[in-house]
Design an enzyme around this catalytic site. Structure first.
Site, PDB file in Angstrom:
ATOM      1  N   GLU A 176       0.820  -1.219   0.000  1.00  0.00           N
ATOM      2  CA  GLU A 176       0.000   0.000   0.000  1.00  0.00           C
ATOM      3  C   GLU A 176       0.854   1.270   0.000  1.00  0.00           C
ATOM      4  O   GLU A 176       0.535   2.234   0.703  1.00  0.00           O
ATOM      5  CB  GLU A 176      -0.956  -0.009   1.197  1.00  0.00           C
ATOM      6  CG  GLU A 176      -1.972  -1.144   1.153  1.00  0.00           C
ATOM      7  CD  GLU A 176      -2.901  -1.182   2.357  1.00  0.00           C
ATOM      8  OE1 GLU A 176      -4.115  -1.330   2.165  1.00  0.00           O
ATOM      9  OE2 GLU A 176      -2.404  -1.061   3.504  1.00  0.00           O
ATOM     10  N   GLU A 201      -6.797  -7.511  -1.492  1.00  0.00           N
ATOM     11  CA  GLU A 201      -7.438  -7.497  -0.174  1.00  0.00           C
ATOM     12  C   GLU A 201      -8.916  -7.212  -0.351  1.00  0.00           C
ATOM     13  O   GLU A 201      -9.321  -6.067  -0.566  1.00  0.00           O
ATOM     14  CB  GLU A 201      -6.805  -6.446   0.745  1.00  0.00           C
ATOM     15  CG  GLU A 201      -5.391  -6.757   1.174  1.00  0.00           C
ATOM     16  CD  GLU A 201      -4.866  -5.796   2.239  1.00  0.00           C
ATOM     17  OE1 GLU A 201      -5.686  -5.001   2.769  1.00  0.00           O
ATOM     18  OE2 GLU A 201      -3.661  -5.818   2.522  1.00  0.00           O
TER      19      GLU A 201
END
Length: 635
Positions: free
Chosen positions: A200, A274
């Site tokens: 991320e 995710e």
């Protein structure tokens, strides 16, 4: 002629049936049948050169689930993986927690519950592929996003950048970690089919050179499988790196997710790295849940779009010890001990409605029955444990490391404890001498929460946003004491470099900085808890002095099983069973029970030690179901 025609028709019918059977076999092989245990000859690993993933040239869809070895007792790794298989998943996804593997600079731990090699090999033996997410940063609601706190000893440290102090530490760590991971890759006969580059980074993105550096750090050490990045939609473009497949994180699929992936990397496989099956919780908040039917609908929508998926989390587990992280936007909030996450498999490894719905979806998707669901480990009610002895925190100080004397307060990370690596977790006691009362100004230098005492008299609590406190007048020299807790370092966002804990600067009494500190480390490591057993414990008086350590026993007659510890009447502290730190409890919730795995118990006497800050009830309950608090739907 009639007989000849009938024979031809019969042959055509048989040929058609054969083609149908072959088609079914190929379909199953393409989508499910390629498993680590069946792959003896390997020529081509996972590729992302077309709109579908290809493994050995065959169409392959990743049906993954996240589960972290460091959040699950090793004795239960196999059980959880078998339940993953029985749900219809083909890939296990795991982070690697740097701060556990290198707790002190140059000191490594890959044993017991941290044997990540054994974890990955076990997944392969059970027929699961593996996506490795080695960091170095992992987020994951884990203290400092998995980065070791000793990095913060450098006052100029810039985490997640190409700052030399950071990259030198990453290089040394990767030299050790990746040497263990390289032999477990697909093309070397192992189950690792893909490796994620950082995590991320698009939501951080402070250094354009950093992601290429991490990519090269992986490649140069022998990582040869498919590389991925993982970002939410806002960070998708900023977090990617050339030659690496971008994937997206989400909870509800929207057109912008599809269009962004298509425009950024056309004709490539699309994957939700995710898919958030639930959410995490913070102390003082409510327990977040994601409706099971709504979750199932999103999964079906993702599959209909021909996308691959990874369930984050499939099984969340527990933030044992002091390892939970924190969030900070408008205000600081520490994460709770449980990482149940409202996931398909509960914190204690039990099936949920989500699991049942997912198993049904994946069973229909595969077109055949799935492996039988493994049986559940029983959850136990045990007799109430009564604590019967205690010692005060002040009496326990002689069992800590030698205190450090300093003119000025020093943050945890820069203390000389742990062979010069500083203190990472737990509490730190700061003592100084005062000769008068007055007004105490913390000056926003408390990280994160301090119990304040004059000698042994409790006078109040200081936190991040505390403005001032009155110190009562008194005669002569008195000890002004601050028992400061690191409640968890922020694990996500722009505040990573500002996560030094303890007292991080001057505190003023009547406008003058306090000086002349004696500083004790209260990290409460297993060696300290073991030393406490040799203390002169005494019977608990009607009004015990707090903070204190309280001792009891749990007696188990028979084979021990999982249980959940409830502590009504206790306020805030830490619970140890047989030396294992189960984590923090706090009456403000939402969590009202702590998960206690059966493998950590023994037949007969089990030792119970509680560190309690302010208030206690002599009884501790052991029950067969968790209490994660009042629930609220995820926004």
């Amino acid at each position: 002629m009639l007989i000849f025609s009938l024979k031809n028709a019969h042959k055509k019918r048989l040929f058609g049936i054969a083609l149908l059977i072959l088609g079914i076999i190929i379909y199953r092989f393409n989508w499910r049948g390629i498993q680590p245990s069946t792959m003896k000859f390997r020529k081509m690993g996972l590729k992302a050169n077309t709109e579908d993933f290809r493994l050995e040239g065959h169409k392959f869809r990743i049906l993954g689930g996240s589960m972290h070895y460091f959040r699950v007792p090793r004795a239960y790794w196999k059980d959880r993986m078998l339940k993953m298989k029985a749900c219809g998943l083909n890939t296990l996804t795991t982070y690697v927690a740097w701060n556990l593997h290198e707790p002190q600079r140059g000191v490594y731990n890959f044993k017991d519950n941290l044997d990540v090699e054994a974890y990955i090999r076990l997944a392969g033996e059970l027929g699961l592929w593996v996506i490795l997410r080695p960091g170095p940063y992992i987020c994951s609601e884990w203290d400092l996003g998995g980065l070791p706190s000793w990095l913060l000893r450098d006052p100029k440290m810039e985490l997640r950048t190409t700052y030399k102090g950071f990259t030198d530490a990453v290089d040394t760590y990767f030299d050790v970690l990746l040497a263990k991971m390289v032999p477990l890759q697909y093309m070397k006969g192992g189950p690792i089919i893909a490796v994620q580059v950082e995590n991320e980074y698009g939501s951080y993105a402070t250094d354009s050179s950093y992601m290429p550096y991490i990519k090269q750090a992986l490649l140069s050490r022998g990582i040869g499988e498919l590389l991925l990045t993982s970002d939410n939609i806002d960070g998708l473009m900023k977090g990617n790196v050339d030659g690496v497949l971008a994937t997206v994180n989400l909870q509800k699929l929207k057109p912008i997710h599809i269009s962004s992936l298509e425009s950024h990397q056309p004709h490539k496989p699309k994957m939700v790295m995710e898919f958030w099956t639930g959410w995490f919780d913070a102390w003082g908040d409510l327990h977040h849940v994601f409706n099971a039917e709504e979750m199932a609908n999103v999964v079906m929508e993702i599959l209909k779009k021909e996308m691959s998926i990874n369930l984050y989390m499939f099984h969340g587990g527990t933030n044992f010890g002091f390892m939970s992280g924190a969030i900070q936007s408008d205000m600081y909030m520490a994460d709770i001990t449980s990482y149940d996450y409202d996931a398909p498999l509960s914190e204690g490894g039990d099936y949920t409605t989500k699991y049942t719905l997912l198993r049904d979806i994946f069973s229909r998707y595969h077109g055949e029955s799935l492996p039988d669901m493994p049986g559940l480990y029983p959850k136990m009610n045990y007799d109430i444990s009564t604590v019967y002895q205690y010692i005060t925190l002040w009496e326990a100080l002689k069992f800590t490391e030698e205190p450090f004397l300093s003119e000025d307060p020093i943050n945890m990370e820069n203390l000389p404890f742990n062979n010069g690596n500083g203190q990472s977790y737990g509490y730190t006691l700061y003592e100084t001498i005062v000769t008068s009362g007055g007004t105490l100004h913390p000056n926003d230098k408390i990280r994160d929460r301090a119990l304040v005492f004059i000698d042994e008299q409790f006078i109040g609590i200081l936190k991040h946003n505390s403005v001032e406190m009155v110190v009562p007048d008194g005669k002569g020299k008195r000890k002004l004491r601050f028992v400061v807790e690191n409640c968890g370092r922020v694990n996500y966002g722009k505040e990573l470099n500002n996560q030094r804990k303890g007292i991080i600067g001057d505190i003023l009494l009547n406008g003058t900085p306090l000086k002349g500190f004696t500083i004790y480390s209260l990290e409460m490591q297993s060696s300290f808890i073991e030393r406490l057993r040799g203390a002169q414990w005494k019977q608990i008086p009607e009004k015990p002095v707090f903070p204190g350590f309280f001792r009891g026993i749990l007696y188990i007659d028979g084979y021990p099983g999982d249980t959940f510890v409830k502590m009504p009447g206790w306020t805030k502290g830490v619970l140890f069973i047989n030396g294992h730190n189960l984590g923090r409890y706090w009456s403000i919730g939402p969590q009202q029970s702590l998960y206690l795995p059966g493998p950590w118990l023994q037949r007969g006497i089990n030792n119970v030690i509680v560190f309690e800050e302010q208030e206690m009830e002599k009884k501790i309950n052991f029950v067969d179901s968790p209490d994660l608090g009042m629930a609220i739907d995820v926004d």
